[in-house]
Design a protein around this motif. Structure first.
Motif, mmCIF file in Angstrom:
data_model
loop_
_atom_site.group_PDB
_atom_site.id
_atom_site.type_symbol
_atom_site.label_atom_id
_atom_site.label_comp_id
_atom_site.label_asym_id
_atom_site.label_seq_id
_atom_site.Cartn_x
_atom_site.Cartn_y
_atom_site.Cartn_z
ATOM 1 N N LEU A 198 0.929 -1.115 -0.064
ATOM 2 C CA LEU A 198 -0.113 -0.036 0.081
ATOM 3 C C LEU A 198 0.935 1.312 0.055
ATOM 4 O O LEU A 198 0.412 2.237 -0.451
ATOM 5 C CB LEU A 198 -0.826 -0.113 1.287
ATOM 6 C CG LEU A 198 -1.945 -1.038 1.276
ATOM 7 C CD1 LEU A 198 -2.648 -0.918 3.121
ATOM 8 C CD2 LEU A 198 -2.900 -1.025 0.393
ATOM 9 N N LEU A 199 2.159 1.173 0.349
ATOM 10 C CA LEU A 199 2.866 2.485 0.747
ATOM 11 C C LEU A 199 3.586 2.719 -0.595
ATOM 12 O O LEU A 199 4.166 3.793 -0.758
ATOM 13 C CB LEU A 199 3.878 1.982 1.571
ATOM 14 C CG LEU A 199 3.337 1.633 3.190
ATOM 15 C CD1 LEU A 199 4.355 1.136 4.201
ATOM 16 C CD2 LEU A 199 2.674 2.761 3.825
ATOM 17 N N ARG A 200 3.510 2.028 -1.723
ATOM 18 C CA ARG A 200 3.884 2.497 -2.852
ATOM 19 C C ARG A 200 5.420 2.771 -2.932
ATOM 20 O O ARG A 200 5.783 4.184 -3.292
ATOM 21 C CB ARG A 200 3.006 3.338 -3.652
ATOM 22 C CG ARG A 200 1.856 2.796 -3.854
ATOM 23 C CD ARG A 200 0.914 3.763 -4.512
ATOM 24 N NE ARG A 200 -0.506 3.258 -4.643
ATOM 25 C CZ ARG A 200 -1.566 3.753 -4.603
ATOM 26 N NH1 ARG A 200 -1.744 4.980 -4.367
ATOM 27 N NH2 ARG A 200 -2.723 2.938 -4.587
ATOM 28 N N GLY A 201 6.355 2.156 -2.361
ATOM 29 C CA GLY A 201 7.767 2.660 -2.357
ATOM 30 C C GLY A 201 7.945 3.406 -0.959
ATOM 31 O O GLY A 201 9.170 3.652 -0.693
ATOM 32 N N GLY A 202 7.257 3.598 -0.066
ATOM 33 C CA GLY A 202 7.332 4.309 1.210
ATOM 34 C C GLY A 202 7.860 3.356 2.017
ATOM 35 O O GLY A 202 8.279 2.246 1.892
ATOM 36 N N PRO A 203 8.226 3.982 3.148
ATOM 37 C CA PRO A 203 8.965 3.151 4.277
ATOM 38 C C PRO A 203 8.060 1.937 4.850
ATOM 39 O O PRO A 203 7.127 2.144 5.057
ATOM 40 C CB PRO A 203 9.361 4.450 5.399
ATOM 41 C CG PRO A 203 8.459 5.273 5.089
ATOM 42 C CD PRO A 203 8.012 5.434 3.690
ATOM 43 N N ASP A 204 8.644 0.769 4.659
ATOM 44 C CA ASP A 204 8.114 -0.285 5.258
ATOM 45 C C ASP A 204 8.118 -0.409 6.843
ATOM 46 O O ASP A 204 9.476 -0.396 7.357
ATOM 47 C CB ASP A 204 8.746 -1.742 4.571
ATOM 48 C CG ASP A 204 8.047 -2.919 4.978
ATOM 49 O OD1 ASP A 204 7.518 -2.953 6.235
ATOM 50 O OD2 ASP A 204 8.317 -3.924 4.369
ATOM 51 N N PRO A 205 7.282 -0.183 7.643
ATOM 52 C CA PRO A 205 7.382 -0.442 8.889
ATOM 53 C C PRO A 205 8.035 -1.321 9.680
ATOM 54 O O PRO A 205 8.857 -1.081 10.538
ATOM 55 C CB PRO A 205 5.893 -0.467 9.306
ATOM 56 C CG PRO A 205 5.044 0.041 8.149
ATOM 57 C CD PRO A 205 5.724 -0.521 6.947
ATOM 58 N N ARG A 206 8.224 -2.335 8.839
ATOM 59 C CA ARG A 206 9.242 -3.481 9.426
ATOM 60 C C ARG A 206 10.729 -2.888 9.387
ATOM 61 O O ARG A 206 11.313 -3.494 10.152
ATOM 62 C CB ARG A 206 8.964 -4.774 8.775
ATOM 63 C CG ARG A 206 7.542 -5.364 8.723
ATOM 64 C CD ARG A 206 7.740 -6.610 7.745
ATOM 65 N NE ARG A 206 7.508 -5.920 6.328
ATOM 66 C CZ ARG A 206 7.365 -6.916 5.444
ATOM 67 N NH1 ARG A 206 7.007 -8.189 5.510
ATOM 68 N NH2 ARG A 206 7.089 -6.217 4.137
ATOM 69 N N HIS A 207 10.938 -2.213 8.712
ATOM 70 C CA HIS A 207 12.383 -1.681 8.246
ATOM 71 C C HIS A 207 12.615 -0.248 8.832
ATOM 72 O O HIS A 207 13.530 0.377 8.192
ATOM 73 C CB HIS A 207 12.711 -2.037 6.985
ATOM 74 C CG HIS A 207 12.431 -3.488 6.588
ATOM 75 N ND1 HIS A 207 13.161 -4.416 7.136
ATOM 76 C CD2 HIS A 207 11.665 -3.870 5.491
ATOM 77 C CE1 HIS A 207 12.560 -5.653 6.559
ATOM 78 N NE2 HIS A 207 11.608 -5.344 5.674
ATOM 79 N N THR A 208 11.567 0.200 9.491
ATOM 80 C CA THR A 208 11.673 1.898 9.737
ATOM 81 C C THR A 208 11.639 2.002 11.249
ATOM 82 O O THR A 208 10.589 1.750 11.852
ATOM 83 C CB THR A 208 10.510 2.723 9.096
ATOM 84 O OG1 THR A 208 10.562 2.273 7.700
ATOM 85 C CG2 THR A 208 10.830 3.801 9.595
ATOM 86 N N PRO A 209 12.824 2.308 11.777
ATOM 87 C CA PRO A 209 12.681 2.623 13.326
ATOM 88 C C PRO A 209 11.635 3.494 13.752
ATOM 89 O O PRO A 209 11.523 4.491 13.034
ATOM 90 C CB PRO A 209 14.215 3.366 13.532
ATOM 91 C CG PRO A 209 14.926 2.845 12.402
ATOM 92 C CD PRO A 209 14.012 2.795 11.214
#
Length: 153
Positions: free
Chosen positions: A108-119
């Motif tokens: 859904l984030l279309r290239g935005g930061p993946d929450p799994r890899h975003t502190p």
């Protein structure tokens, strides 16, 4: 110019429309609250058929409210065709999220930061306990389609 609303839907059609909306829509208004009052934010969500999953900053007021109450309300749709979902809400750390949920959410984030890899991000999962849907005055009666987590239809 007056707008003519279609006739009221039968309960089974309403349920079908709700399930389609949960499959196709990606943004909900998420409401949480505390003693300071209500807090309302738009967030992306993914519905896997059981829970609605959101992600946001771990230090946000939304997460603080969820930690305090374990409750939330999501509104999906438009003012003339709305679904309101009340339920219990859980905070999920990124390393504990099921990939079957996290992968479609990340898309859904279309290239935005993946929450799994975003502190600093966490997931929130809303388990519906009550669901209401209506699109006109004619549908206000009978708008509750789910109670205590069980479909009434």
């Amino acid at each position: 110019m007056a707008t003519t609303m279609p006739p009221a839907r039968k309960p089974l059609q309403r349920k079908s429309d709700v399930l389609e909306l949960l499959r196709s829509e990606t943004t909900a208004w998420l409401a949480t609250g505390d003693t300071g009052g209500p807090h309302l934010v738009p967030l992306l969500f993914h519905h896997n058929g059981e829970v609605l999953t959101f992600a946001t900053f771990a230090n946000s007021r939304t997460v603080t409210n969820v930690a305090a109450t374990g409750r939330a309300r999501a509104a999906i749709g438009r003012h003339y065709d709305v679904v309101m979902i009340d339920g219990s809400m859980e905070i999920i750390e990124p390393d504990a999220i099921d990939p079957a949920i996290a992968d479609p959410f990340a898309s859904l984030l279309r290239g935005g930061p993946d929450p799994r890899h975003t502190p600093g991000f966490v997931y929130l999962q809303l388990t519906p306990t009550r669901l209401q849907a209506w699109r006109s005055f004619d549908e206000l009666r009978g708008r509750t389609l789910m109670r205590s987590g069980q479909w009434l239809i």
